[in-house]
Write a protein that holds these residues in place. Structure first.
Motif, PDB file in Angstrom:
ATOM      1  N   GLY A   1       0.836  -1.185   0.000  1.00  0.00           N
ATOM      2  CA  GLY A   1       0.000   0.000   0.000  1.00  0.00           C
ATOM      3  C   GLY A   1       0.871   1.235   0.000  1.00  0.00           C
ATOM      4  O   GLY A   1       2.055   1.159   0.298  1.00  0.00           O
ATOM      5  N   ARG A   2       0.288   2.360  -0.343  1.00  0.00           N
ATOM      6  CA  ARG A   2       1.052   3.595  -0.340  1.00  0.00           C
ATOM      7  C   ARG A   2       0.879   4.288   0.994  1.00  0.00           C
ATOM      8  O   ARG A   2      -0.054   5.052   1.215  1.00  0.00           O
ATOM      9  N   TYR A   3       1.793   4.013   1.895  1.00  0.00           N
ATOM     10  CA  TYR A   3       1.798   4.688   3.182  1.00  0.00           C
ATOM     11  C   TYR A   3       2.516   6.024   3.002  1.00  0.00           C
ATOM     12  O   TYR A   3       3.539   6.096   2.343  1.00  0.00           O
ATOM     13  N   GLY A   4       1.967   7.067   3.609  1.00  0.00           N
ATOM     14  CA  GLY A   4       2.523   8.381   3.351  1.00  0.00           C
ATOM     15  C   GLY A   4       2.128   8.815   1.948  1.00  0.00           C
ATOM     16  O   GLY A   4       1.181   8.302   1.354  1.00  0.00           O
ATOM     17  N   LYS A   5       2.863   9.728   1.382  1.00  0.00           N
ATOM     18  CA  LYS A   5       2.524  10.271   0.066  1.00  0.00           C
ATOM     19  C   LYS A   5       3.023   9.401  -1.076  1.00  0.00           C
ATOM     20  O   LYS A   5       2.407   9.316  -2.124  1.00  0.00           O
ATOM     21  N   ARG A   6       4.178   8.729  -0.869  1.00  0.00           N
ATOM     22  CA  ARG A   6       4.774   7.985  -1.970  1.00  0.00           C
ATOM     23  C   ARG A   6       5.253   6.593  -1.569  1.00  0.00           C
ATOM     24  O   ARG A   6       5.964   5.958  -2.308  1.00  0.00           O
ATOM     25  N   GLY A   7       4.898   6.137  -0.413  1.00  0.00           N
ATOM     26  CA  GLY A   7       5.298   4.804   0.012  1.00  0.00           C
ATOM     27  C   GLY A   7       6.490   4.830   0.942  1.00  0.00           C
ATOM     28  O   GLY A   7       7.283   5.771   0.969  1.00  0.00           O
ATOM     29  N   VAL A   8       6.625   3.767   1.720  1.00  0.00           N
ATOM     30  CA  VAL A   8       7.664   3.693   2.744  1.00  0.00           C
ATOM     31  C   VAL A   8       9.078   3.794   2.168  1.00  0.00           C
ATOM     32  O   VAL A   8       9.902   4.553   2.680  1.00  0.00           O
ATOM     33  N   PRO A   9       9.432   3.055   1.083  1.00  0.00           N
ATOM     34  CA  PRO A   9      10.812   3.154   0.568  1.00  0.00           C
ATOM     35  C   PRO A   9      11.199   4.581   0.173  1.00  0.00           C
ATOM     36  O   PRO A   9      12.287   5.052   0.510  1.00  0.00           O
ATOM     37  N   TYR A  10      10.269   5.268  -0.517  1.00  0.00           N
ATOM     38  CA  TYR A  10      10.561   6.640  -0.932  1.00  0.00           C
ATOM     39  C   TYR A  10      10.748   7.566   0.266  1.00  0.00           C
ATOM     40  O   TYR A  10      11.681   8.380   0.301  1.00  0.00           O
ATOM     41  N   GLU A  11       9.866   7.453   1.258  1.00  0.00           N
ATOM     42  CA  GLU A  11       9.946   8.363   2.390  1.00  0.00           C
ATOM     43  C   GLU A  11      11.217   8.136   3.206  1.00  0.00           C
ATOM     44  O   GLU A  11      11.810   9.079   3.723  1.00  0.00           O
ATOM     45  N   ILE A  12      11.667   6.891   3.317  1.00  0.00           N
ATOM     46  CA  ILE A  12      12.918   6.622   4.024  1.00  0.00           C
ATOM     47  C   ILE A  12      14.087   7.236   3.265  1.00  0.00           C
ATOM     48  O   ILE A  12      14.948   7.903   3.854  1.00  0.00           O
ATOM     49  N   ALA A  13      14.153   6.998   1.952  1.00  0.00           N
ATOM     50  CA  ALA A  13      15.251   7.539   1.152  1.00  0.00           C
ATOM     51  C   ALA A  13      15.248   9.060   1.178  1.00  0.00           C
ATOM     52  O   ALA A  13      16.299   9.701   1.303  1.00  0.00           O
ATOM     53  N   SER A  14      14.058   9.659   1.077  1.00  0.00           N
ATOM     54  CA  SER A  14      13.933  11.108   1.118  1.00  0.00           C
ATOM     55  C   SER A  14      14.477  11.669   2.428  1.00  0.00           C
ATOM     56  O   SER A  14      15.231  12.649   2.453  1.00  0.00           O
TER      57      SER A  14
END
Length: 237
Positions: free
Chosen positions: A133-146
């Motif tokens: 699922g898309r947790y946050g705005k763009r998904g968990v992997p993206y938010e961690i990297a960001s």
């Protein structure tokens, strides 16, 4: 786009292939904005907490560190078949660890190490239940990297470096990195690519003149008064 279990991406700046979300393109500016606890939903105003309540925080205690180790054990050793010695390589006590929480449940993590004039994010991992699922705005992997890229910029690093599994080069390129010349090499049977990029250091980045008490505040919480500042006021009262 929701995760498809048929999409396989390696994700570690970096290491063993994992099944994670296919992400939308993002700009480096977005990756470098903000710091502290990134909250993609206002958790404090939600009772009960909702499934999209995602927070990304720097680890500052043993409990959170154990959550990071549990995630990496499940993902890299359990799913990826990596050995204990390969996954826990002796560098965990020399690094900053980042933890993603969904409804306060451990969801993903990564590690950042520092080398002179550059920083190296690595060991990004997301548990299976948080890939669908898309947790946050763009998904968990993206938010961690960001968050990791923003964290490095806040600490004053202008250069980022990492190792991407070959078919994940496009993911990390969305954060402003690009393959280095002669950067291809093999790790544990996977073709990897060394990547690097530039970070835009914010005006409030940490430096030697940030303030004596600022420099002893909790890692990643440089905008919040620390416990020593409270002691200073008590001593002067």
């Amino acid at each position: 786009m929701l995760i498809s279990e048929n999409i396989t991406l390696g994700i570690t700046f970096f290491a063993t292939p994992l099944r994670v979300a296919q992400l939308s393109p993002v700009g480096l500016a977005r990756a470098q904005s903000g710091l502290g606890d990134i909250s993609m939903a206002d958790c404090s105003k939600q009772a009960p907490l909702k499934q999209d309540c995602l927070r990304v925080v720097p680890v500052s205690g043993w409990d959170d560190l154990m959550k990071v180790m549990a995630i990496r054990s499940a993902v890299y050793m359990g799913e990826g078949g990596r050995s204990y010695l390969h996954e826990f390589d002796g560098n965990d006590h020399h690094a900053t660890h980042i933890l993603a929480l969904v409804d306060d449940e451990p969801a993903g993590c990564c590690r950042i190490r520092y080398f002179g004039d550059f920083a190296k994010p690595e060991r990004l991992a997301v548990l299976p239940k948080f890939r669908r699922g898309r947790y946050g705005k763009r998904g968990v992997p993206y938010e961690i990297a960001s968050y990791a890229f923003s964290f490095c910029a806040k600490k004053g690093f202008r250069t980022i470096y990492g190792h991407a599994v070959e078919h994940l080069v496009s993911f990390w390129a969305r954060f402003g990195t690009s393959p280095m010349p002669d950067g291809s090499f093999d790790i544990e049977g996977y073709r990897c690519v060394a990547m690097s990029g530039s970070l835009s250091v914010p005006n409030d980045a940490i430096h030697i003149d940030s303030g004596h008490l600022v420099l002893v505040r909790r890692e990643g919480h440089w905008d919040e008064p620390g416990v020593l500042e409270g002691l200073e006021h008590s001593a002067g009262a």
